[in-house]
Design an enzyme around this catalytic site. Structure first.
Site, PDB file in Angstrom:
ATOM      1  N   TYR A 131       0.852  -1.189   0.000  1.00  0.00           N
ATOM      2  CA  TYR A 131       0.000   0.000   0.000  1.00  0.00           C
ATOM      3  C   TYR A 131       0.888   1.240   0.000  1.00  0.00           C
ATOM      4  O   TYR A 131       1.477   1.592   1.022  1.00  0.00           O
ATOM      5  CB  TYR A 131      -0.879  -0.050   1.241  1.00  0.00           C
ATOM      6  N   LYS A 159      -0.212  -1.234  -4.805  1.00  0.00           N
ATOM      7  CA  LYS A 159      -1.244  -0.201  -4.910  1.00  0.00           C
ATOM      8  C   LYS A 159      -0.537   1.142  -5.043  1.00  0.00           C
ATOM      9  O   LYS A 159       0.035   1.651  -4.090  1.00  0.00           O
ATOM     10  CB  LYS A 159      -2.120  -0.253  -3.658  1.00  0.00           C
TER      11      LYS A 159
END
EC number: 4.3.3.7
Length: 297
Positions: A131, A159
């Protein structure tokens, strides 16, 4: 798990306690809309404001209510040992994957961030998504760091933050990342305003804040982009420009909470203190946009 629309619902609170009934309603809304997967305890899910027991309860509830739809659980924390504990809890809850953001108080160097992922992936039995959310975590990934982390076992997706609005530049960015990452690692776009551009440029997944509260338009944009209908995907995103403008002013966290409260999906004042929701003016703008765009269904 790592392609299509991954929706990030809120962790709704009522009187500062986890409101599982409201959470179940959010999950049911995602299932009806046909999201591809769900992430509990992402940034929209308030993970850093919850203690370990609260996070365990949310993870268990997400898996229980999601049925056959895959669930990923956020495990970010400041200390490596705490992340490892949260990873164990998520796996025991039945999560199909975990999402790790390297949050920090002291600034972290690349070797420290890599060491975090190295330690955590060594103990995983499920895949992990990286992330990258510098605006929230204050950790910035270089492309070299992406490449190093992507070689670790269990890393399945990265991501990335918002991407250039220029289609050529966006495609070039995704193509460059493809050359750096193993073919087994997917690329997911975040930053909802640039999601259609990212998907049209070749990203595999949309990790979506708006998808957690208004899943139907997010599903439509994703399906259009992944089927090659780039014009329809772009038009779907352009229709939501008033929302993207609010995101830019207030942040997606507060705006999506206001939407959920306006629609009666969340209790009033559903965010954890010290965070406060939108003021009266902001809420009025949210309500007007929801009405004008007919997003209440």
């Amino acid at each position: 798990m790592f392609s299509g629309l991954n929706a990030f619902p809120h962790t709704p609170l009522r009187d500062e306690s986890f409101d599982e009934a409201a959470f179940a309603r959010l999950i049911e809304r995602l299932l009806v809309a046909g999201v591809d997967s769900i992430t509990a305890l992402g940034s929209t899910g308030s993970y850093m404001y919850l203690d370990r027991d609260e996070r365990r309860r949310v993870a268990e509830a997400a898996v229980r209510h999601a049925g056959d739809v895959p669930v990923m659980v956020g495990i970010g924390a400041i200390r490596t040992s705490h992340v490892q504990q949260l990873a164990d809890d998520a796996q025991q809850a039945g999560a199909g994957a975990v999402l790790l953001a390297p949050v920090t108080y002291q600034r972290l160097g690349d070797d420290e961030v890599f060491g975090l992922f190295e330690a955590v992936t060594a103990g995983l039995s499920v895949p992990l998504a990286v992330y990258d959310n510098p605006g929230t975590t204050h950790v910035t990934f270089s492309d070299d760091l992406y490449a190093r982390i992507a070689t670790l076992p269990k890393v399945a997706s990265i991501k990335i933050p918002g991407i250039s609005a220029d289609p050529v530049e966006a495609s070039g960015r995704v193509e460059k990342l493809r050359t750096l990452l193993p073919s087994t690692v997917t690329i997911g776009i975040s930053g909802d305003a640039s999601a259609a551009t990212g998907l049209n440029a070749g990203c595999d997944a949309w990790y979506s804040a708006i998808g957690g509260i208004l899943p139907a338009p997010a599903v439509a944009i994703t399906r259009a982009a992944l089927s090659g209908d780039t014009d329809r995907a772009s038009a779907g995103s352009a229709r939501l420009l008033p929302l993207w403008t609010l995101f830019g002013e207030y942040g997606s966290y507060r705006v999506t909470a206001a939407i959920g409260e306006h629609l009666g999906l969340l209790a009033p004042d559903s965010l954890p203190r010290p965070v406060r929701g939108l003021d009266a003016s902001g809420r009025a703008r949210v309500e007007r946009i929801i009405a004008e765009l007919q997003l209440s269904d």
